[in-house]
Enzyme design. Sequence first.
Site, mmCIF file in Angstrom:
data_model
loop_
_atom_site.group_PDB
_atom_site.id
_atom_site.type_symbol
_atom_site.label_atom_id
_atom_site.label_comp_id
_atom_site.label_asym_id
_atom_site.label_seq_id
_atom_site.Cartn_x
_atom_site.Cartn_y
_atom_site.Cartn_z
ATOM 1 N N SER A 34 19.936 61.786 -17.287
ATOM 2 C CA SER A 34 19.303 60.959 -18.319
ATOM 3 C C SER A 34 18.749 59.655 -17.757
ATOM 4 O O SER A 34 17.729 59.161 -18.212
ATOM 5 C CB SER A 34 20.316 60.632 -19.423
ATOM 6 O OG SER A 34 20.811 61.824 -20.005
ATOM 7 N N GLU A 55 32.541 53.861 -16.646
ATOM 8 C CA GLU A 55 31.505 52.870 -16.345
ATOM 9 C C GLU A 55 32.053 51.619 -15.657
ATOM 10 O O GLU A 55 31.395 51.045 -14.785
ATOM 11 C CB GLU A 55 30.758 52.472 -17.626
ATOM 12 C CG GLU A 55 29.876 53.573 -18.209
ATOM 13 C CD GLU A 55 30.643 54.599 -19.013
ATOM 14 O OE1 GLU A 55 31.845 54.368 -19.293
ATOM 15 O OE2 GLU A 55 30.066 55.647 -19.367
ATOM 16 N N ASP A 113 19.939 60.047 -31.816
ATOM 17 C CA ASP A 113 21.335 59.926 -31.377
ATOM 18 C C ASP A 113 22.090 58.820 -32.116
ATOM 19 O O ASP A 113 23.319 58.812 -32.157
ATOM 20 C CB ASP A 113 21.408 59.671 -29.866
ATOM 21 C CG ASP A 113 21.471 60.964 -29.075
ATOM 22 O OD1 ASP A 113 21.889 61.992 -29.656
ATOM 23 O OD2 ASP A 113 21.110 60.950 -27.889
ATOM 24 N N GLN A 117 24.595 55.061 -29.289
ATOM 25 C CA GLN A 117 23.921 55.277 -28.004
ATOM 26 C C GLN A 117 22.805 54.263 -27.744
ATOM 27 O O GLN A 117 22.119 54.352 -26.734
ATOM 28 C CB GLN A 117 23.309 56.690 -27.954
ATOM 29 C CG GLN A 117 24.182 57.774 -28.553
ATOM 30 C CD GLN A 117 25.442 57.999 -27.755
ATOM 31 O OE1 GLN A 117 25.387 58.343 -26.578
ATOM 32 N NE2 GLN A 117 26.595 57.796 -28.376
#
Lengths: 308, 303
Positions: A34, A55, A113, A117
């Site tokens: 992505s 992350e 989404d 997101q």
Amino acid sequence: MAGKASRAAFGEALVELGARDERIVTVDADLSKSTMTAAFAKKYPERAFNVGIAESNMIGIGAGLALAGRIPFVCSFACFLVGRFETIRISVAYTNANVKLVGTHAGIAIGEDGYSQMGLEDVAMLRALPNVAILQPADELETKQAVAYAVEHDGPVYLRLTRQNLEPVCPLDYRFRFGRWLVLRPGHDVTVVASGGPVWNALQAAGELEAQGISAEVINAATVKPLDEELLLRSAGKTGRVVTVEDHSIAGGLGGGVAELLSEVLPTPVRRLGVTGFGESGDPHGLYAKHGLDPAGIARSVREVLGR
Amino acid sequence: MADARLATIARECRVQIIRMLTHAGSGHPGGSLSVIDVLVSLFFARLRHDPARPAWADRDRVVLSKGHGVPALYAVMAKARYFDEARLPSLRKLGSPLQGHPDRTALPGIEAATGSLGQGLSIAIGEALGLRLAGSSARVYCVVGDGESQEGQVWEAAMSAPKLGQPAHPLDNLCVIVDYNKIQLDDFVARVLDLEPLVEKWKAFGWAVVEIDGHDFDQIAKALDQAEAIRGRPTVVVAHTVKGKGVSFMENDPAWHGKAPKPAEAVQAIREILGVAPSAWDAHLAADAPTRALVAELVGLGG
């Protein structure tokens, strides 16, 4: 729609730059398809690290790679990346690690989404960190140059990119210059400062306004931090009215920065266009229309600001 | 013999920790005194480093993830001559490079800003990877606190280190040392959120694990030898330590996690660290001019 997503342009630029500069590495958290670093990872597998869906660890590893002389591009959706603000704050910013943070899927334009997101507060958070430069290119050409610049920039950079395709807005001979904005369309009645995805919409709005006798000066703010104070003050001094346009919360983003500067240096009426409240699922065009970021909405706001 | 040398340096560093904190009037003595023997072992018997060239690319690195233990790091850095020991009393003072928690941009030799807990191991992993990519043989040591190990990022990092870089660049250049002093700010770790079974956790994540007494220089040296010899994966040394080690009233007391001694307490602490009986203290001071001057310095602070 023609054009190319800035995330796609980023992915292509990274593959090209990676051939010339061995120091470039990528760190991803399971979103490389992505964020478009997958092509880099395929071509340079020994320089691409996928840390899984983690992350904070990704950001810290990026900082360590930078401290050991690499130039890491640390990539995720803008919301997930900057959501780990405390790690960016200490491991990257305060440490002054030469990390290139890349937040894709910026704004409500990701559409269906939905809010979880959408990167909508990322600029506000990172603008508060003293040494993090913020770049938000508006088309393919500008994105590729901004990525190349990020490699050269000594210090933390945040590159804010779109999921959606972007129409070309910059002239073919455009050269990205850090901290310098570009007047895409000169005008004298109102200054429209736009950044990223909605820049093309701002240009469309200016065309519509011209037909109504309103001359809008459209500025592309590719560097969100630092502001191009000189250009902003010159344009605002000329037009006396400013409208900011960004796919980000109206709190603390480009509009916040513009309003902060003008209120201190050159008090000027400012209208901030952006996202109010949380985002939601929906088609991107419908969302832009709802938040007044489509050409008609931008033109409407400009007319309101001018009292016409 | 090495033990005697390291024990002497550690004793001097403990005194300087007490000195710094007394001047500052705040700070974290407990976790500084628990980790000092490990740091002395690293800086004086292990690291390939050059205090005159803190940016040397092939230096071994120490990331103090438990950043509140930084008085211990400043003490060993001053002793190793990264900077003049006379600067130690500037800890936490306006304008001092000796920030309350490590600031890489302020003091050459500090590898990363830490103190926001849970972040250092990820940075150390990145450095270990970067050194491997650069073909360097330098090693990276990361000191993690026990309370800090409640942070989720520590386990994100722990999960990733044995996998990243494989197969070409396994991170066997990385060694984590857990300063397992059993106390955190609020209370004993086991009462706040028990880490046990800690060794099994690291093993399950794929690390080589060595468990030692973190105040025994011989055991520390052997563990670090083992870590250097192990190939293909990183090593974690679980170092059992005593919070406040060396000062009777600070040992094993959560109250001394984060408060500075008053001058009178500091003098008692220094006496205990030097191993002098109360009855022999006056005679000791009469014969030991540097300690006499230090005691005068601290008493002069008042309060």
